[in-house]
Structure formats: structure tokens, C-alpha cells
Scaffold this motif. Structure first.
Motif, PDB file in Angstrom:
ATOM      1  N   ALA A 183       0.824  -1.208   0.000  1.00  0.00           N
ATOM      2  CA  ALA A 183       0.000   0.000   0.000  1.00  0.00           C
ATOM      3  C   ALA A 183       0.854   1.251   0.000  1.00  0.00           C
ATOM      4  N   GLY A 184       1.950   1.226   0.747  1.00  0.00           N
ATOM      5  CA  GLY A 184       2.827   2.398   0.792  1.00  0.00           C
ATOM      6  C   GLY A 184       3.553   2.645  -0.516  1.00  0.00           C
ATOM      7  N   LEU A 185       4.061   1.578  -1.126  1.00  0.00           N
ATOM      8  CA  LEU A 185       4.816   1.731  -2.370  1.00  0.00           C
ATOM      9  C   LEU A 185       3.928   2.189  -3.519  1.00  0.00           C
ATOM     10  N   ILE A 186       2.687   1.647  -3.593  1.00  0.00           N
ATOM     11  CA  ILE A 186       1.811   2.035  -4.699  1.00  0.00           C
ATOM     12  C   ILE A 186       1.450   3.513  -4.602  1.00  0.00           C
ATOM     13  N   LYS A 187       1.401   4.047  -3.393  1.00  0.00           N
ATOM     14  CA  LYS A 187       1.107   5.476  -3.210  1.00  0.00           C
ATOM     15  C   LYS A 187       2.285   6.326  -3.662  1.00  0.00           C
ATOM     16  N   ILE A 188       3.467   5.974  -3.187  1.00  0.00           N
ATOM     17  CA  ILE A 188       4.656   6.758  -3.532  1.00  0.00           C
ATOM     18  C   ILE A 188       4.911   6.734  -5.033  1.00  0.00           C
ATOM     19  N   ARG A 189       4.677   5.582  -5.644  1.00  0.00           N
ATOM     20  CA  ARG A 189       4.920   5.446  -7.077  1.00  0.00           C
ATOM     21  C   ARG A 189       3.792   6.030  -7.919  1.00  0.00           C
ATOM     22  N   GLY A 190       2.574   6.087  -7.341  1.00  0.00           N
ATOM     23  CA  GLY A 190       1.411   6.346  -8.178  1.00  0.00           C
ATOM     24  C   GLY A 190       0.946   7.770  -8.273  1.00  0.00           C
ATOM     25  N   ASP A 191       1.224   8.614  -7.273  1.00  0.00           N
ATOM     26  CA  ASP A 191       0.609   9.939  -7.274  1.00  0.00           C
ATOM     27  C   ASP A 191       1.503  10.933  -6.560  1.00  0.00           C
ATOM     28  N   ALA A 193       0.699  13.569  -5.177  1.00  0.00           N
ATOM     29  CA  ALA A 193       0.093  14.077  -3.945  1.00  0.00           C
ATOM     30  C   ALA A 193       0.571  13.323  -2.715  1.00  0.00           C
ATOM     31  N   TRP A 194       0.881  12.042  -2.869  1.00  0.00           N
ATOM     32  CA  TRP A 194       1.428  11.294  -1.736  1.00  0.00           C
ATOM     33  C   TRP A 194       2.875  11.693  -1.485  1.00  0.00           C
ATOM     34  N   ARG A 195       3.593  12.061  -2.547  1.00  0.00           N
ATOM     35  CA  ARG A 195       4.999  12.422  -2.373  1.00  0.00           C
ATOM     36  C   ARG A 195       5.167  13.825  -1.810  1.00  0.00           C
ATOM     37  N   ASP A 196       4.272  14.759  -2.187  1.00  0.00           N
ATOM     38  CA  ASP A 196       4.404  16.123  -1.661  1.00  0.00           C
ATOM     39  C   ASP A 196       3.529  16.356  -0.426  1.00  0.00           C
ATOM     40  N   LEU A 197       2.956  15.281   0.110  1.00  0.00           N
ATOM     41  CA  LEU A 197       2.205  15.294   1.377  1.00  0.00           C
ATOM     42  C   LEU A 197       0.890  16.073   1.303  1.00  0.00           C
ATOM     43  N   THR A 198       0.307  16.189   0.113  1.00  0.00           N
ATOM     44  CA  THR A 198      -0.973  16.894  -0.012  1.00  0.00           C
ATOM     45  C   THR A 198      -2.151  15.946  -0.243  1.00  0.00           C
ATOM     46  N   ARG A 226      -1.045  17.424   6.252  1.00  0.00           N
ATOM     47  CA  ARG A 226       0.285  17.064   5.736  1.00  0.00           C
ATOM     48  C   ARG A 226       0.998  16.134   6.710  1.00  0.00           C
ATOM     49  N   ALA A 227       0.852  16.419   7.991  1.00  0.00           N
ATOM     50  CA  ALA A 227       1.461  15.542   8.992  1.00  0.00           C
ATOM     51  C   ALA A 227       0.821  14.155   8.939  1.00  0.00           C
ATOM     52  N   GLY A 228      -0.507  14.125   8.720  1.00  0.00           N
ATOM     53  CA  GLY A 228      -1.195  12.849   8.613  1.00  0.00           C
ATOM     54  C   GLY A 228      -0.702  12.027   7.435  1.00  0.00           C
ATOM     55  N   THR A 229      -0.412  12.692   6.316  1.00  0.00           N
ATOM     56  CA  THR A 229       0.138  11.985   5.161  1.00  0.00           C
ATOM     57  C   THR A 229       1.507  11.411   5.488  1.00  0.00           C
ATOM     58  N   GLY A 230       2.294  12.189   6.216  1.00  0.00           N
ATOM     59  CA  GLY A 230       3.603  11.688   6.638  1.00  0.00           C
ATOM     60  C   GLY A 230       3.487  10.487   7.560  1.00  0.00           C
TER      61      GLY A 230
END
Length: 522
Positions: A183-191, A193-198, A226-230
Motif C-alpha cells: 500500500a505504501g509503495l503504490i502510493k509513492i509510485r502512483g501519485d 500528492a502522496w509524495r508532496d504530502l498533499t 500534511r502531517a497525517g500523510t507523513g
């Protein structure tokens, strides 16, 4: 000191970990998730997959046989429903599964009972079509498969004298590792918004089915979002690596994962996914953890069972054979995890024994809702009185606070959420949905919260696309939602519309039908 009082040992001299209480808690929760899953099938399988459902199972079976032949299709999609899929069998199987699940919740489980639950639910997953295409379906099958080998073959008592096989608990840790990391990798790779914490600027508003707290989460200060995304990344990309560590670190990892899952439960309606994900995380804990929080009577019973343990070489050897099988089947799963083209929620074997998982690889920036509307006007123009069919979970009325549905799943609502982002060609079941509503089909209407045309069917049905967003809390009009029209997703059609009938026949959702059949025969 009483016999049940805990004894504190130095870390270097601690006795080996035991898992009697871990097995007790894990199997109870697994039984509860199975119970919810079978209850969903009991109430929804007939209008969805029944003989006159939106996507009849018999039609799907015919398609599978055309692809692989009957025997080949059976081995590719094993299911009990190859031997019969009448409405009575579909519903009876669900109620049998529900009853057996309740037995497990009550505290009684053995390998035979857990095998029956696994086989029954696999039957729905493999032949349930698009209604059973969610990642948590194969996740429940993998979780349930491991549960078979956590129990003795015959002894179903809550605290039997056969110790839980440690190898199976390690396989549960391997499962939670793959679920969270995937779940974590698909987010980082996919969008981005997950990488910039928005990502959480949008997620709570655009998720499939919000709940009553989703709006409150959405309007949190952006620094907290943003903290929640982190923290999401810490839970999904960091904590999984700690589930293989020694006791104290492993316990911390389990707590982080479970607290994270409860946060998701509070903020949305994600079916039974989050409760299911908690199950393998429980394998992070041993009895030293549970003794601190469970009632003393359970602790005493577990200690009594541990004091009278009966060895079972067969049970231990079987658990290691299962571990070897899982290791072999994990090869393509690991390859998928490290791939830059990672696929989520995919199985690599016909029994769904070892799978790859992931969720919300992309986050929608706006919420599109597909609303079914009908009118009894002679002319279906904008001056007609269009009445919406209210969903049980998806928002329709802008004044209405979203209900709490999960862990129950409204399968039509979920598919209509997906359909709003696609087209009629991608979701042809919507044509059959319209056709049935034009005839006031009782089974189909049971999937909605209400029927706006109780006396007679509407003259026309349309599917209209709206853009929804949360209204500011405390707004003067008391709106929970704001919305604007995007346009017609499917233009108004009547029961006499030859194009609609042609498309239904073309999609094999309906045969060539005589007109004026009674309700329930479409």
C-alpha cells in the motif's frame, strides 16, 4: 504472589514467547470478518449475481467456459458454484457461511471449520464477477487460508492443548508486511500528492463512501493533513519492517499498524478492509502483551492450556510445509513489490494463497457522483420532475450526513462510484440497472434506500453526473454537501427504447425478451 501474576524476567533470560491468547483473539476477529462478508452476500448476492441479477452468475460462467472450457475454467476459478448456482444455493451458502462464522466468533474453531469457511467464501470471490473484484476479497482468502493451519484438525475448544504453530504466526507477519508495504509503495509510485504530502487535502472528500466524520477530517488544518500523510508513510513504509524484530520492537510495530487502521475506520467507509488488515497485525503480539489487557479468566485458561500442552508433530510439520509453499508462491509477489510497474490487488495462483495488495495509488482531486433519476413526465426534458433514487451509502441529498456503513459493504454503491469515473461501455451493468428500474424490479430496488416511484415505474430513467464537495461546517443553509451538474452520463431512456434493449442483448445481459414480463423476470 498468585499463580496468575506475571513474572518479570531479564531480557536475556525471558522464556520463549507463547501465542495461546494471540490465537484466541486472531481467530475471533477472523470469524467476525467472515460473518460480515457472508452477511453481505446473503442480502445482496441475488440482486447482483442471481439468475435475474444485474450480472447473472450463469452468464459469467458461460463466458469463462468459452475462454477455458468447463474443466479448465473450474481449475482457473475454483468455486462450489460450478456444481450449481441457483438463487437458492447462492443464498443458502451465504447463510451457512454466516452461521459457521458465528461459531468461530463464539470461540470454537478447528481446521475443518476454517477450511469450510475458506471454500465457501472463495466460491463467491471467483464467480462473483465485478462485485467481488476488490483487494480485500483475496486478502480475506489468504488470511482465512492461514487460519486453517493455526488450529488443530479436530479439537475446536477455545484453548485446546495443541500449541499454535509459530511458523503460521510468522506467515501472518509476512502477510501484514506485504499488505502495508504494498500500500505504501503504490502510493509513492502512483501519485505526486502522496509524495508532496498533499494527498489528504482530497482523500476524505473523494474516497468511495465517506462517513459521518469524513468532513471533520477534511477540514482539519492543512498542517495536520500534511502531517497525517507523513504518518501514513511511516505506518505503511516504516512499521512493516519492524514486524520481524524481537518482541518489544515487534509489539511497537503492531500497535502502530493497528492504530493506523483504526484511524482509517474512523475517517471513512472502507468495507471490512481495515478490520481484516488488523488480523495479521495481531501476530506481532505474544501472550506477554495480551496478559496486560485481556480479562483474567482468559489469561488463566491460556496458562492452563500452556501448562498441559500436547505436542503434535503432524501439526508442526504441516505448518512448515505451508511455510515452504508460501515462500515459493511469494517469488512473483516480491518481484511485483520491487517492480516500478507494481500492480496492486493481484493474485498469482488460482487459489489466491499469496497475493499482492495496495490501495489508493492515486487520489482523486474532485468527487464525481453518478445519480440515478427517474420521471413520470411524458417529455424527459429539464422541466420534468426528476426524482433521485437514494443510495444507502453514496451521497445524494446535499442535506444528509453520510451514514456509517463499514464494515458492511454496499456493493452497488461502490461500483457506482467507479462508474462515475468511467463510461457506459466500461460499466454495462448500468444498462441492466436502468432496465430493471423501469420495471420496478423488487430485487434491484432493494439495493437502494428508497423507491421514489412506489405506485408504478417511472416513464424515463437517466444517469446524471454531479460534482460534490463538502460544505463548510456551520454554513447558513445547513448543507452537508455542495454540488453542481456535470451532465448526463446516460441520456433519458424509456422501457420502449430499442437502443437500450439492443445494447442489453449485445452485452448478453439480457436475452431477446418479450415485452410486458412481470416484475422480477428481467
Amino acid at each position: 504472589m498468585t499463580p496468575s501474576a506475571p513474572v518479570n524476567f531479564p531480557a536475556s533470560t525471558r522464556p520463549p514467547a507463547t501465542y495461546w491468547l494471540t490465537r484466541f483473539v486472531l481467530l475471533r476477529l477472523l470469524g467476525a470478518v467472515y460473518a460480515v462478508a457472508f452477511l453481505v452476500a446473503a442480502y445482496q448476492i441475488i440482486p447482483l449475481d442471481g439468475a435475474h441479477g444485474l450480472t447473472p452468475m450463469g452468464m459469467q460462467i458461460d463466458g469463462m467456459q468459452n475462454i477455458a472450457g468447463r474443466l479448465g475454467a473450474f481449475f482457473q476459478w475454483p468455486s462450489l458454484f460450478w456444481f450449481g448456482h441457483s438463487d437458492g444455493m447462492l443464498q443458502a451458502t451465504a447463510w451457512i457461511g454466516f452461521a459457521l462464522s458465528c461459531v468461530v466468533v463464539a470461540g470454537f474453531a478447528n481446521a475443518i471449520l476454517m477450511t469450510l469457511l475458506w471454500l465457501l467464501y472463495m466460491s463467491y470471490v471467483h464467480l462473483g464477477g465485478l462485485w467481488y473484484g476488490y483487494g480485500w476479497e483475496i486478502q480475506l482468502l489468504e488470511t482465512g487460508f492461514l487460519g486453517i493451519f493455526l488450529c488443530p484438525l479436530w479439537d475446536a475448544r477455545p484453548f485446546s492443548r495443541r500449541a499454535p504453530p509459530v511458523a503460521i504466526l510468522w506467515l501472518y507477519r509476512w502477510l501484514i508486511f506485504r499488505i502495508m508495504l504494498g500500500a505504501g509503495l503504490i502510493k509513492i509510485r502512483g501519485d505526486e500528492a502522496w509524495r508532496d504530502l498533499t494527498a489528504l487535502y482530497y482523500h476524505f472528500e473523494t474516497q468511495p463512501i465517506p462517513n459521518g466524520l469524513s468532513r471533520s477530517f477534511h477540514f482539519l488544518p492543512r498542517v495536520l493533513l500534511r502531517a497525517g500523510t507523513g504518518l501514513n508513510h511511516i505506518a505503511e513504509l516504516g512499521a512493516p519492517w519492524l514486524v520481524f524484530w524481537p518482541r518489544t520492537v515487534r509489539h511497537c510495530a503492531g500497535v502502530i499498524i493497528i492504530v493506523f487502521q483504526f484511524t482509517l475506520i474512523l475517517s471513512g467507509n472502507l468495507s471490512f478492509l481495515n478490520w481484516l488488515t488488523i488480523i495479521p497485525a495481531l501476530a506481532c503480539f505474544d501472550d506477554s502483551f495480551w496478559r496486560k489487557i485481556l480479562p483474567g479468566v482468559l489469561v488463566c485458561r491460556a496458562e492452563s492450556a500452556a501448562a498441559h500442552t500436547e505436542s503434535s508433530p503432524t501439526m508442526q510439520k504441516t505448518s512448515w510445509c505451508v511455510a515452504a509453499l508460501v515462500a515459493l508462491l511469494s517469488i512473483p509477489v516480491v518481484a511485483n513489490l520491487v517492480s516500478s510497474h507494481q500492480a496492486m490487488n493481484t493474485s498469482f495462483d488460482p487459489l489466491d494463497l499469496v497475493n499482492t495488495y495496495g490501495a489508493f495509488g492515486t487520489v482523486g482531486r474532485e468527487r464525481l457522483n453518478l445519480i440515478v433519476e427517474g420521471t413520470d413526465a411524458a417529455v424527459p426534458d429539464e422541466q420534468a420532475d426528476w426524482k433521485p433514487y437514494p443510495y444507502k451509502g453514496l451521497p445524494v441529498d446535499i442535506m444528509k450526513r453520510p451514514p456509517q456503513i463499514a464494515p458492511y459493504q454496499l456493493r452497488l454503491d461502490w461500483q457506482m462510484w467507479f462508474a462515475a469515473m468511467g463510461s457506459v461501455q466500461q460499466y454495462p451493468f448500468t444498462l441492466n440497472l436502468v432496465w430493471k428500474l423501469l420495471h420496478n424490479d423488487p430485487a434491484t430496488l432493494s439495493l437502494f434506500a428508497d423507491n421514489p416511484f412506489p405506485g408504478k415505474p417511472p416513464s424515463f430513467i437517466r444517469l446524471r453526473l454531479y460534482k460534490y464537495k463538502f460544505a463548510q461546517p456551520g454554513n447558513a443553509d445547513g448543507h452537508y454537501w455542495e454540488r453542481e451538474v456535470v451532465g448526463d452520463w446516460l441520456s433519458p431512456v424509456s422501457v420502449d427504447n430499442s437502443a437500450l434493449q439492443f445494447m442489453l442483448i449485445q452485452e448478453k445481459l439480457l436475452p431477446a425478451l418479450p415485452k410486458d414480463l412481470p416484475p422480477g423476470q428481467y
